[in-house]
Design a protein around this motif. Structure first.
Motif, PDB file in Angstrom:
ATOM      1  N   ASN A 108       0.818  -1.209   0.000  1.00  0.00           N
ATOM      2  CA  ASN A 108       0.000   0.000   0.000  1.00  0.00           C
ATOM      3  C   ASN A 108       0.857   1.265   0.000  1.00  0.00           C
ATOM      4  OD1 ASN A 108      -2.331  -1.544   0.025  1.00  0.00           O
ATOM      5  ND2 ASN A 108      -2.561  -1.466   2.241  1.00  0.00           N
ATOM      6  N   ALA A 109       1.997   1.219   0.699  1.00  0.00           N
ATOM      7  CA  ALA A 109       2.904   2.368   0.718  1.00  0.00           C
ATOM      8  C   ALA A 109       3.464   2.635  -0.673  1.00  0.00           C
ATOM      9  CB  ALA A 109       4.042   2.123   1.705  1.00  0.00           C
ATOM     10  N   LEU A 152      -6.835  -0.978  10.798  1.00  0.00           N
ATOM     11  CA  LEU A 152      -7.465  -1.022   9.486  1.00  0.00           C
ATOM     12  C   LEU A 152      -6.412  -1.083   8.385  1.00  0.00           C
ATOM     13  CD1 LEU A 152     -10.152  -0.784   7.864  1.00  0.00           C
ATOM     14  CD2 LEU A 152      -9.751   1.691   7.824  1.00  0.00           C
ATOM     15  N   ALA A 153      -6.536  -2.096   7.496  1.00  0.00           N
ATOM     16  CA  ALA A 153      -5.672  -2.275   6.320  1.00  0.00           C
ATOM     17  C   ALA A 153      -4.266  -2.746   6.679  1.00  0.00           C
ATOM     18  CB  ALA A 153      -5.609  -1.009   5.476  1.00  0.00           C
ATOM     19  N   LEU A 308      -0.459 -11.459  -2.519  1.00  0.00           N
ATOM     20  CA  LEU A 308      -0.733 -10.506  -1.445  1.00  0.00           C
ATOM     21  C   LEU A 308      -1.423  -9.258  -1.982  1.00  0.00           C
ATOM     22  CD1 LEU A 308       2.640 -10.874   0.465  1.00  0.00           C
ATOM     23  CD2 LEU A 308       0.389 -11.354   1.436  1.00  0.00           C
ATOM     24  N   ALA A 309      -1.010  -8.804  -3.153  1.00  0.00           N
ATOM     25  CA  ALA A 309      -1.655  -7.643  -3.765  1.00  0.00           C
ATOM     26  C   ALA A 309      -3.112  -7.958  -4.110  1.00  0.00           C
ATOM     27  CB  ALA A 309      -0.890  -7.210  -5.011  1.00  0.00           C
ATOM     28  N   VAL A 318      -8.589  -2.387  -1.244  1.00  0.00           N
ATOM     29  CA  VAL A 318      -8.363  -1.582  -2.447  1.00  0.00           C
ATOM     30  C   VAL A 318      -9.286  -2.096  -3.541  1.00  0.00           C
ATOM     31  CG1 VAL A 318      -5.972  -1.054  -1.862  1.00  0.00           C
ATOM     32  CG2 VAL A 318      -6.481  -3.058  -3.253  1.00  0.00           C
ATOM     33  N   LYS A 319      -9.496  -1.260  -4.576  1.00  0.00           N
ATOM     34  CA  LYS A 319     -10.437  -1.622  -5.625  1.00  0.00           C
ATOM     35  C   LYS A 319      -9.838  -2.560  -6.659  1.00  0.00           C
ATOM     36  CE  LYS A 319     -13.309   2.520  -5.236  1.00  0.00           C
ATOM     37  NZ  LYS A 319     -13.848   3.726  -5.943  1.00  0.00           N
ATOM     38  N   SER A 320      -8.543  -2.404  -6.933  1.00  0.00           N
ATOM     39  CA  SER A 320      -7.917  -3.248  -7.950  1.00  0.00           C
ATOM     40  C   SER A 320      -6.480  -3.515  -7.575  1.00  0.00           C
ATOM     41  CB  SER A 320      -7.990  -2.581  -9.327  1.00  0.00           C
ATOM     42  OG  SER A 320      -7.320  -1.335  -9.318  1.00  0.00           O
TER      43      SER A 320
END
Length: 352
Positions: A108-109, A152-153, A308-309, A318-320
């Protein structure tokens, strides 16, 4: 020795500046075409990690002086966090240079920064479990229950949500995020029914609060190996100070080697750091159980990152799924491994 220690209270105080840092960082990433110049060893390196058993290489590297020994005149400043998203804010807010972090927040980073954060090493595999009240004997028994994750996340939050999505239970299980120590207290009071937790907190719930393991995350991955903790760096810092990054990785490798050669002493060091940083130490039984579930390794297990992604998408975080090309730069790690006559990390799917 640790030259300076910033607590996570400092990280919280800096969170307000993180938004400005993110915008500035993203703007630089989008407009800059030339990489930063190599400026030699850094005057200071700011290192982040968690007071968890799953961050044992960082805890040992700091306490035993493996990092400072390799860093020479570079000052080491440390900062601790409860979970990855806060640590990401510190990185993107330019108050941190290098971080031990979960694989999910690492991805995410990279995404949020548009490539201004890069993966440079592995650190720990394994060490996460879904632990629940003893009366919950099946996945179906999770219906109507309240489970926790650290934030969260974060890595365990993604793992739990992905698991529930695959089991068609997303709308039937409540998920509450709370700091790991609070989860232990809440479980003892009957306020939550369990949680997907990293070590030592899964072991603490089992041995100190009577929880049982419903899912060991190892069972969900090939050969039981998955990157729980990895090392990431601000790309600009890596470009400006590659020697400093190599020094940190040398320190981590030395910490891992020492821990494997001295397992009892390694547990003692980690336990002492947990008491110092988190306010309480672990019983010998909890410490043994926590260490038995992890593998200390600089190998980032790169083959699992595409999955993982995708897991973040399945979890609804995440959306995609993001393209991971350019996510990793294992050049400094491979330099360190080559010097020790160890196999290099080959991950063309993650490299530039």
């Amino acid at each position: 020795m640790r030259t300076h220690h910033r607590t996570r209270f400092l990280a919280t105080a800096l969170t307000a500046l993180a938004v400005v840092g993110v915008l500035a960082g993203c703007s630089r990433a989008e407009t800059s075409t030339a990489p930063a110049a190599n400026e030699g060893a850094a005057t200071e390196v700011r290192l982040g990690f968690f007071p968890n058993v799953t961050h044992a290489p960082a805890l040992i590297g700091v306490k035993k002086g493996f990092f400072t020994q390799q860093l020479g005149s570079t000052k080491l400043t440390t900062q601790t966090f409860n979970a990855g998203p806060d640590e990401v804010n510190a990185l993107l807010g330019n108050s941190l240079d290098v971080a031990f972090i979960g694989s999910g927040p690492a991805i995410n980073a990279f995404t949020k920064s548009k490539g201004a954060i890069q993966l440079i090493s592995g650190s720990v595999s394994g060490g996460a479990q879904l632990v629940v009240k003893p009366e919950i004997t099946s996945v179906e028994g999770l219906k109507g229950k309240n489970l926790t994750t650290p934030q969260l996340a974060n890595t365990q939050d993604v793992a739990l949500k992905k698991f529930l999505a695959e089991k068609k239970l997303t709308d039937q299980v409540k998920i509450t995020t709370m700091d790991n120590p609070k989860t232990l207290d809440a479980f003892k009071k009957g306020e939550v029914d369990g949680g997907w937790l990293p070590e030592p907190w899964s072991s603490r719930l089992v041995l100190d609060a009577g929880a049982k393991v419903l899912v060991d995350e190892k069972s969900l991955w090939p050969d039981g190996r998955f990157p729980t903790t990895v090392v990431i760096v601000r790309s600009e810092f890596l470009q400006q100070h590659p020697d400093t990054v190599r020094a940190l990785l040398k320190g981590q490798l030395a910490a891992i080697d020492w821990a494997k050669a001295n397992p009892a002493d390694a547990k003692t060091v980690v336990n002492g750091e947990l008491k110092d940083l988190a306010g309480s130490s672990l019983s010998p039984a909890v410490l043994d159980r926590a260490f038995s579930g992890i593998e200390l390794t600089p190998e980032p297990i790169p083959a699992e990152f595409p999955q993982l992604a995708q897991d973040s998408v399945t979890a609804g975080v995440v959306k995609s799924a993001v393209a991971l090309k350019g996510f990793a730069d294992f050049g400094p790690l491979n330099d360190v491994l080559k010097a020790e006559n160890r196999p290099a990390v080959d991950a063309p799917e993650l490299s530039k």
